[in-house]
Scaffold this active site. Structure first.
Site, PDB file in Angstrom:
ATOM      1  N   TYR B  37       0.965  -1.755  -0.055  1.00 41.17           N
ATOM      2  CA  TYR B  37      -0.084   0.107  -0.199  1.00 41.17           C
ATOM      3  C   TYR B  37       1.328   1.321   0.021  1.00 41.17           C
ATOM      4  O   TYR B  37       1.642   1.351   1.376  1.00 41.17           O
ATOM      5  CB  TYR B  37      -0.810  -0.391   1.802  1.00 41.17           C
ATOM      6  CG  TYR B  37      -1.665   0.977   1.227  1.00 41.17           C
ATOM      7  CD1 TYR B  37      -1.689   1.902   2.838  1.00 41.17           C
ATOM      8  CD2 TYR B  37      -2.668   1.119   0.332  1.00 41.17           C
ATOM      9  CE1 TYR B  37      -3.314   2.617   2.775  1.00 41.17           C
ATOM     10  CE2 TYR B  37      -3.338   2.573   0.501  1.00 41.17           C
ATOM     11  CZ  TYR B  37      -3.871   3.280   2.141  1.00 41.17           C
ATOM     12  OH  TYR B  37      -4.484   3.968   2.120  1.00 41.17           O
ATOM     13  N   TYR B 191     -11.023  -5.803   7.204  1.00 42.24           N
ATOM     14  CA  TYR B 191     -10.204  -5.321   7.972  1.00 42.24           C
ATOM     15  C   TYR B 191      -9.610  -4.003   8.845  1.00 42.24           C
ATOM     16  O   TYR B 191      -9.761  -4.539   9.653  1.00 42.24           O
ATOM     17  CB  TYR B 191      -8.877  -5.063   6.760  1.00 42.24           C
ATOM     18  CG  TYR B 191      -7.564  -4.140   6.917  1.00 42.24           C
ATOM     19  CD1 TYR B 191      -8.069  -2.813   7.425  1.00 42.24           C
ATOM     20  CD2 TYR B 191      -6.385  -4.858   7.089  1.00 42.24           C
ATOM     21  CE1 TYR B 191      -6.871  -1.916   7.470  1.00 42.24           C
ATOM     22  CE2 TYR B 191      -5.566  -3.892   8.201  1.00 42.24           C
ATOM     23  CZ  TYR B 191      -5.446  -2.388   7.992  1.00 42.24           C
ATOM     24  OH  TYR B 191      -4.572  -2.388   8.189  1.00 42.24           O
ATOM     25  N   HIS B 192     -10.853  -3.860   8.282  1.00 43.88           N
ATOM     26  CA  HIS B 192     -10.835  -1.989   8.999  1.00 43.88           C
ATOM     27  C   HIS B 192     -11.947  -2.348  10.676  1.00 43.88           C
ATOM     28  O   HIS B 192     -11.731  -1.538  11.453  1.00 43.88           O
ATOM     29  CB  HIS B 192     -11.682  -0.810   8.150  1.00 43.88           C
ATOM     30  CG  HIS B 192     -10.899  -0.567   6.550  1.00 43.88           C
ATOM     31  ND1 HIS B 192     -11.036  -1.235   5.657  1.00 43.88           N
ATOM     32  CD2 HIS B 192     -10.052   0.468   6.504  1.00 43.88           C
ATOM     33  CE1 HIS B 192     -10.075  -1.216   4.711  1.00 43.88           C
ATOM     34  NE2 HIS B 192      -9.843   0.010   4.683  1.00 43.88           N
ATOM     35  N   LYS B 556     -12.248  15.996  15.868  1.00 44.31           N
ATOM     36  CA  LYS B 556     -10.721  16.160  15.026  1.00 44.31           C
ATOM     37  C   LYS B 556     -10.748  17.151  13.703  1.00 44.31           C
ATOM     38  O   LYS B 556     -11.940  17.142  12.383  1.00 44.31           O
ATOM     39  CB  LYS B 556     -10.759  14.131  14.401  1.00 44.31           C
ATOM     40  CG  LYS B 556     -10.536  13.369  14.688  1.00 44.31           C
ATOM     41  CD  LYS B 556     -10.636  11.709  14.560  1.00 44.31           C
ATOM     42  CE  LYS B 556     -10.517  11.963  13.487  1.00 44.31           C
ATOM     43  NZ  LYS B 556      -8.631  11.550  14.440  1.00 44.31           N
ATOM     44  N   ASP B 560      -9.029  13.529   8.286  1.00 48.04           N
ATOM     45  CA  ASP B 560      -8.281  12.167   8.519  1.00 48.04           C
ATOM     46  C   ASP B 560      -9.776  11.763   9.777  1.00 48.04           C
ATOM     47  O   ASP B 560     -10.118  12.098  10.719  1.00 48.04           O
ATOM     48  CB  ASP B 560      -7.284  12.226  10.099  1.00 48.04           C
ATOM     49  CG  ASP B 560      -7.329  10.834  10.706  1.00 48.04           C
ATOM     50  OD1 ASP B 560      -7.326  11.275  12.050  1.00 48.04           O
ATOM     51  OD2 ASP B 560      -7.818   9.853  10.280  1.00 48.04           O
ATOM     52  N   HIS B 562     -10.128   8.850  10.981  1.00 50.97           N
ATOM     53  CA  HIS B 562     -10.274   7.786  11.868  1.00 50.97           C
ATOM     54  C   HIS B 562     -10.312   8.630  13.805  1.00 50.97           C
ATOM     55  O   HIS B 562      -9.914   8.639  14.208  1.00 50.97           O
ATOM     56  CB  HIS B 562      -8.536   6.531  12.591  1.00 50.97           C
ATOM     57  CG  HIS B 562      -8.801   5.965  10.996  1.00 50.97           C
ATOM     58  ND1 HIS B 562      -7.654   7.280   9.965  1.00 50.97           N
ATOM     59  CD2 HIS B 562      -8.393   4.968  10.235  1.00 50.97           C
ATOM     60  CE1 HIS B 562      -7.542   6.287   8.343  1.00 50.97           C
ATOM     61  NE2 HIS B 562      -8.243   4.864   9.139  1.00 50.97           N
TER      62      HIS B 562
END
Lengths: 352, 681
Positions: B37, B191-192, B556, B560, B562
Site C-alpha cells: 500500500y 480489515y478496518h 478531529k 482524517d 479514524h
C-alpha cells in the site's frame, strides 16, 4: 463653603456596585448578540461558587426585563428524528434571516458526574453555522429532572437571539419541566399505528402546541398516525382550550414539511401574542420554575413553611405565585434565593 | 488477477513426491499477489516509488490516495490544508492519473485502489488513462475498494448518505461486470473492522451482512438481469485482516469460506462452484503494531501472515504487509522493501506452497472453525433481521458493538489481561538501532509538496478547455439527478478535464453530506478501579474549584476520519466524571474554536493521525489566541513523531500523546493537571 461630600462607601458596597456594573455591562453585550459575551454569561450562570453567585444573580436580573426571543421546546421519543428535524428547523430559520440558539440537553448523565454530550455531532450543519449558538448541557440532576442551570441558560440565550430551541429526549419528569421553560412546544412523533393510546396514557397529548409526524416517507402509516393524533386531540383535555394544536406530516431527512412547521410555530407565536396566552405562560413558567427550584432544594417541608397548600391544585395561586407576580423584574434565580432564605429562617425557627 | 492457486490441486501432492524422487524441484502453487500500500506527495513521486517496488519483485500495485482525494476535495480546498500528499497521492485530474502510471502499462498491471466515496471517479480516471495509453478497458485488472459501510464504521472517508452510496457502489458493479469483466468492483472490508476493535465473529458477521446488502441492492436494480447474478456474485471480493492470534485467524478465514458459499447457494441460488469461491486480499493487522520496541513489529507482521497463507483452502489472493514503523509514521522505501522481502521469503524459500491444505481433518481446527461459523451466523442474522447492514449503520448498532469491543480491548491492555510485548510487558529495552538518534525513522513528506501540487492544479485548470469541462459536468448532473449509470458520464468528464473537487461537489449538492452516528453512547460505564476512582475524585475536586463541571472538547481537525482514538478518549473522559463535548470529525480550526467558546470548555483535545498536525494544530492555537481564548489549554493525540511533538509544545500545546500512551487513565490524570495549572489563579 465646601460642597458636602458624600460619606465614603464601605468596601462591601463598592464591591457590590462593581459586580452590578459588570453584570449590567455583560447583559448589554449579551442583548446585542455578542457571542463571546453569550458564552461568558452561560459560564457565569453555571458557576455555583458562593462568591460568584452575586454575579450570576445580578446578570439574570439585568436580563429579565429585556425583550426575549422565542423559546421553542422540541421533544419526542428517542429515534423519532428530533436531531435531524432540529437541524432542518435551524437551517430554515437561518434561511429566513433569524439568529438561532440551541440548548441541547443530553440525557446521558452518569452518577459519576460525567456526561457524553454528542449533540454537536448529531445536529450536523446547524452546529457549524457561525450564526447559530449551540450549547450542550448535561441533564445532571440526580433526581431525574433537568438541571437547575437549564432555565438560566435559556434566559441568557433568549435575550440574545431571535429564536432558541430546547431539545430534550424527554422521558418523564424533564418533559413537563420543559413546558415551564418555553413558549411553544413541538412534539416529534414516529409514525406507528396504535401508538395513540401510548401517547394518551403518557399524557403527552396535553402539552404540545404543534405535532410533527416525521419520516412520512414511510407512506400511509404516517398519515394514519397524523389522523389518529388529530382525533385524539379532540378527545382529550388540552392545556390551552382556546387553541387547537396543529398536526403536520413531513420528513426531516428529506427536508419536507419544514417550511410548514416554521410557519406553524410562527402562527402559534402570533396567537400567543394577541391572545395574551404568551404572557400567561411566561408568568406561569416563572412561578413553576421558582417552585421547582425550591422543591429541589428544600423539599415538601420547605414548601409547607412558605404556606403552600399541598392539596391545592392551582399552581398559579398561593404564596409563591403571589410573591413572583409582585416582582416582575426579578429573575427566577433571585426569587428562588429570596424565598429560599425565608424557608431557611423558618427551619431555624422550627429548631428553636 | 493471479491464477487460482487451487488449480493444480489434484496434481500437486502426487507430482511433488514423484518429482522429489526424480530429483527435480517439487511442483508448487503460484504464490499470492505481492502488493504494498503506497503513495505520497505527488503523482510523479509515487510513480517513481511504484516503478522501484515493481523492480524489486512486487507483482501488483496498491494505491494510497491522500485524504482530500478520498473525500472529494481538490488540493486547494480549505479543508485540504495540511493534508495534501500526506497519507497518499493527490489525484485531482486526468493528468495526475496519467503521471501516476507513467511507463506502467495499465492493460498489463493489476492495480488495487483504496478508494470509497469517490471510487466511481477514480475508476473513471483510471479507465480514461488506460485509453490514453492506447489500452482497452476490457483488459483492465484490479480492484476498487468501494465499501462505504465500513467507512461509516471506521475510516470515516464517507461523504454521501447510505442510500446514495449504495447507488454509487451498485453502479460501479453493474458497469464493470459488462465493460471491465476482470475488475473487482468491490472489496468488502473486514480489515478496518478489526482495526476498529472487532472480534473475529464481528469481522465475519458484519462483512457478510455488508456484502449481502450490496448484492441485494444490485440484484433489485431494474437494469440488472437475473442471469448476471452469478457473475456479479463471483466478482464480489473481500479485504480481510490477519491478526496476531494467527490460529484463530486461520479458522476465521476457513469459516468465511464456508459462510460465503452458504450465502451464495441459499440466498442467491448460485450453483457454479467457481463463482462461489471466497476471493480475498489481506493486509495484516496494524492496530497491534507498537511504537515501543518497534523492531518487534517485524516479527508480528511475519507471524500474522501465517493466518492467511498456511491453509491452502483459505489462502489470500493478495497480501499487503504494513511496514514495521507504521506506528511512528509513513514508511520509507527501505521499510517497504523489508515487508516485501518477508512475503517473498515466505513464498519462495519455505515449502508452504508445495502442499495441499494442511488442516483438513484436524479436529482442533474444524471445531474452532465451526464455533466461529455458528456465532457469526447468529450475529449476521441479527443484523439482517433488523433490516440489514444499512439499517445497522443508521441505528448505530454496528458502531456501538465496535466501540464496545474496542473499549474492552483497551481496558484489557491497561489491566494487563491482554499482553502486548514491549508495551505492558517486557518494557525494559536497549535503544533500538533501527530508530536512529535524532532522526525519526519514517518518511517525511516535504511540506513543499502541497504548494507544488496546488500550483500544478492551477496550471491544469488554466490549460483545460473550460467549456468542455462545463458541458461534461452538466451531462453528469443530468444522470445523477435523473437516473442512469454514473460511470459513462464520469469517464467523459475525466477526459474533459473535470477535477476531483468538481465531480464530488456536484454529487454533494445532489445527495447531501452525511454525518454518521457515533457509537460512543453505548460504551458501558467503566468498573471503578482504584485508579479511575482516584481520578474521579480529582475531577470532582477541580470542578468544585472551577465552580462548574470540568468540560472538555474532543474533536478531529482536517480530513482524517479514524475516530476510534478520539472516541475512546471521549468515553474515558466521561468515565472519570468530565462533561465531554464530542465534536466529531472533519472540523476546520475555525469550527473548533467556535465550539470551544460556545460550549465554555476548560480544555481541548485534538486527534490527528494523518500527519497534518503541524499545520492544523498551530492554526487552532493561533485562532484561539485571536479569539481571546488563549488560556484554554490544548492537548493533542495521534501519529506524531518526536521532533514534531517538541515543535507543537513550543507552539503552546500542553501535552502530546502517541500510540505508546495506551494508559488512558494516566492521560486523564494529566488533563486534570493541565486544567489545574491553567486555572491556578
Amino acid at each position: 463653603m465646601l460642597p458636602e461630600e458624600a460619606p465614603p462607601k464601605s468596601s462591601g458596597e463598592t464591591a457590590a456596585e462593581d459586580v452590578l456594573a459588570a453584570a449590567r455591562a455583560l447583559a448589554e453585550r449579551v442583548a446585542a448578540g455578542d457571542r463571546a459575551a453569550i458564552a461568558e454569561a452561560l459560564n457565569t450562570v453555571d458557576d455555583d461558587r458562593p462568591v460568584h453567585r452575586a454575579r450570576a444573580l445580578a446578570l439574570l436580573d439585568a436580563l429579565e426585563p429585556r425583550p426575549h426571543g422565542v423559546r421553542i421546546g422540541v421533544t419526542g421519543a428517542p429515534g423519532a428524528g428530533k436531531s435531524t428535524l432540529l437541524d432542518a428547523l435551524v437551517s430554515g430559520l437561518r434561511g429566513r434571516g433569524r439568529s438561532v440558539g440551541v440548548l441541547a440537553v443530553d440525557p446521558s448523565s452518569q452518577r459519576t458526574g460525567g456526561a457524553l454530550l454528542g449533540d454537536r455531532m448529531r445536529l450536523g450543519s446547524a452546529a457549524r453555522d457561525a450564526g447559530v449558538f449551540l450549547r450542550s448541557l448535561a441533564a445532571r440532576d440526580q433526581l431525574g429532572g433537568l438541571s437547575e442551570v437549564t432555565g438560566p441558560s435559556l434566559d441568557v440565550l433568549s435575550s440574545a437571539l431571535d429564536a432558541v430551541f430546547v431539545e430534550t429526549v424527554g422521558v418523564g419528569q424533564s418533559e413537563s419541566e420543559v413546558i415551564d421553560l418555553v413558549d411553544s412546544l413541538v412534539f416529534v412523533a414516529q409514525p406507528a399505528a396504535g401508538d395513540l393510546i401510548q401517547f394518551m396514557k403518557a399524557g403527552i397529548l396535553e402539552w404540545p402546541d404543534v405535532f410533527f409526524v416525521n419520516k412520512s416517507d414511510l407512506g400511509s402509516i404516517a398519515s394514519r398516525t397524523a389522523a389518529e393524533l388529530r382525533a385524539g386531540l379532540d378527545l382529550g383535555s388540552r392545556r390551552d382550550p382556546n387553541h387547537r394544536p396543529v398536526v403536520l406530516c413531513g420528513s426531516a431527512a428529506e427536508g419536507r414539511g419544514i417550511d410548514e412547521l416554521i410557519d406553524a410555530i410562527d402562527d402559534h407565536q402570533a396567537y400567543l401574542a394577541r391572545s395574551g396566552e404568551g404572557a400567561r405562560r411566561r408568568e406561569a413558567g416563572r412561578i413553576a420554575r421558582v417552585r421547582s427550584v425550591l422543591a429541589t432544594r428544600y423539599g415538601r417541608r420547605g414548601l409547607e413553611r412558605l404556606g403552600v397548600d399541598r392539596r391545592s391544585r392551582d399552581r398559579n395561586d398561593g404564596p409563591i405565585a403571589r410573591y413572583v407576580a409582585e416582582r416582575p423584574s426579578h429573575s427566577v434565580d433571585r426569587l428562588a434565593d429570596e424565598l429560599g432564605a425565608c424557608i431557611e429562617e423558618a427551619f431555624k425557627r422550627d429548631v428553636r | 488477477m493471479p491464477s487460482d492457486p487451487s488449480s493444480k490441486s489434484s496434481h500437486s501432492a502426487a507430482g511433488a513426491s514423484a518429482a522429489a524422487h526424480a530429483g527435480a524441484a517439487p511442483e508448487r502453487d503460484r504464490p499470492w499477489m505481492f502488493r504494498t500500500y503506497s503513495g505520497h506527495s505527488s503523482a510523479r513521486a509515487s510513480n517513481a516509488l511504484y516503478r522501484s517496488n515493481l523492480a524489486k519483485g512486487q507483482t501488483g500495485l496498491s494505491v494510497a490516495f491522500d485524504l482530500p482525494t478520498q473525500t472529494g476535495y481538490d488540493s486547494d480546498h480549505p479543508l485540504a490544508r495540511g493534508e495534501v500528499g500526506k497519507v497518499g497521492v493527490p489525484i485531482c485530474h486526468i493528468d495526475d492519473m496519467q503521471a501516476l502510471f507513467e511507463s506502467i502499462p495499465l492493460d498489463k498491471m493489476n492495480t488495487s485502489m483504496t478508494i470509497n466515496a469517490t471510487a466511481a471517479w477514480l475508476l473513471a480516471l483510471y479507465i480514461a488513462t488506460a485509453e490514453r495509453q492506447g489500452g482497452d478497458e476490457k483488459s483492465l485488472r484490479g480492484t476498487t475498494q468501494n465499501d462505504i459501510i465500513k467507512e461509516y464504521l471506521s475510516r470515516g472517508t464517507f461523504v454521501f448518505p447510505p442510500e446514495a452510496s449504495m447507488r454509487l457502489t451498485s453502479e460501479i458493479v453493474s458497469y464493470t461486470v459488462d465493460h471491465v469483466p476482470n475488475w473487482n468492483p468491490v472489496n468488502v472490508c473486514s480489515y478496518h473492522l478489526q482495526e476498529a476493535g472487532a472480534t473475529p465473529v464481528q469481522e465475519i458477521a458484519f462483512s457478510m451482512a455488508n456484502a449481502i446488502s450490496i448484492l441485494d441492492y444490485v440484484r433489485d436494480r431494474p437494469e440488472v438481469d437475473d442471469e448476471a447474478l452469478p457473475r456479479i456474485f463471483g466478482r464480489i471480493s473481500f479485504f480481510l485482516n490477519a491478526g496476531i492470534r494467527f490460529v484463530e485467524e486461520m479458522c476465521k478465514c476457513r469459516a468465511m469460506n464456508q459462510l460465503w458459499e452458504e450465502i451464495g447457494r441459499e440466498r442467491y441460488g448460485i450453483t457454479d462452484a467457481k463463482m462461489l469461491r471466497l476471493r480475498y486480499g489481506v493486509q495484516v493487522n496494524s492496530l497491534g503494531l507498537t511504537e515501543a520496541q518497534p523492531e518487534n513489529n517485524i516479527i508480528r507482521i511475519a507471524l500474522e501472515s501465517l493466518g492467511v497463507t498456511l491453509s491452502k483452502k483459505a489462502r489470500a489472493r493478495s497480501l499487503q504487509l504494513p511496514a514495521w514503523n507504521e506506528a511512528l509514521g509513513l514508511p520509507r522505501p527501505w521499510d517497504q522493501q523489508l515487508s516485501l522481502r518477508t512475503q517473498q521469503i515466505l513464498a519462495y524459500e519455505t515449502d508452504l506452497l508445495e502442499y495441499e491444505d494442511l488442516f483438513d481433518g484436524s479436529h482442533v481446527v474444524e471445531r474452532k472453525t465451526a464455533e466461529l461459523l455458528e456465532a457469526a451466523r447468529d450475529e449476521m442474522k441479527r443484523i439482517l433481521d433488523m433490516g440489514g447492514a444499512v439499517t445497522a449503520i443508521e441505528n448505530a448498532y454496528m458502531k456501538q458493538r465496535l466501540v464496545e469491543s474496542h473499549t474492552a480491548r483497551l481496558r484489557a491492555i491497561e489491566s494487563g489481561e491482554l499482553t502486548v510485548v514491549g508495551v505492558n510487558a517486557y518494557q525494559e529495552s536497549v535503544d533500538s538501532p533501527l530508530v536512529e538518534q535524532g532522526s525519526d525513522a519514517i518518511l517525511k513528506v516535504d511540506e513543499s509538496a502541497e504548494r507544488e501540487q496546488i500550483a500544478s492544479l492551477e496550471a491544469f485548470r488554466a490549460r483545460r478547455n473550460a467549456d468542455e469541462a462545463a458541458r461534461a459536468l452538466r451531462q453528469l448532473e443530468d444522470v445523477v439527478k435523473n437516473g442512469g449509470n454514473i460511470m459513462p458520464p464520469s469517464i467523459e468528464a475525466a477526459k474533459a478535464g473535470v477535477t476531483t473537487g468538481e465531480w464530488s461537489q456536484l454529487l454533494r449538492d445532489v445527495f447531501g453530506e452525511y454525518r454518521a452516528p457515533t457509537g460512543v453512547s453505548a460504551a458501558p460505564l467503566a468498573d471503578a478501579s482504584e485508579e479511575v476512582r482516584a481520578v474521579r475524585d480529582r475531577v470532582d475536586e477541580l470542578s468544585a474549584r472551577l465552580g462548574r463541571r470540568l468540560k472538555i472538547l474532543v474533536g478531529k481537525p482536517g480530513l482524517d476520519g479514524h475516530s476510534n482514538g478520539a472516541e475512546q478518549i471521549a468515553v474515558k473522559a466521561r468515565d472519570v466524571g468530565m462533561e465531554v463535548v464530542y465534536d466529531g470529525i472533519r472540523l476546520t480550526p475555525r469550527e473548533i474554536v467556535q465550539s470551544a467558546r460556545d460550549e465554555g470548555v476548560h480544555v481541548i483535545g485534538l486527534s490527528i493521525l494523518s500527519g497534518s498536525h503541524g499545520v492544523l494544530v498551530k492554526d487552532v492555537v493561533e485562532q484561539l489566541r485571536e479569539a481571546g481564548l488563549g488560556e484554554i489549554p490544548v492537548v493533542v493525540g495521534g501519529i506524531i513523531p518526536e521532533d514534531d511533538a517538541r515543535e507543537l509544545e513550543k507552539a503552546g500545546v500542553r501535552r502530546v500523546y502517541t500510540p505508546k500512551d495506551f494508559d488512558f487513565t494516566r492521560i486523564m490524570n494529566e488533563i486534570v493537571d493541565v486544567v489545574s495549572e491553567s486555572n491556578a489563579a
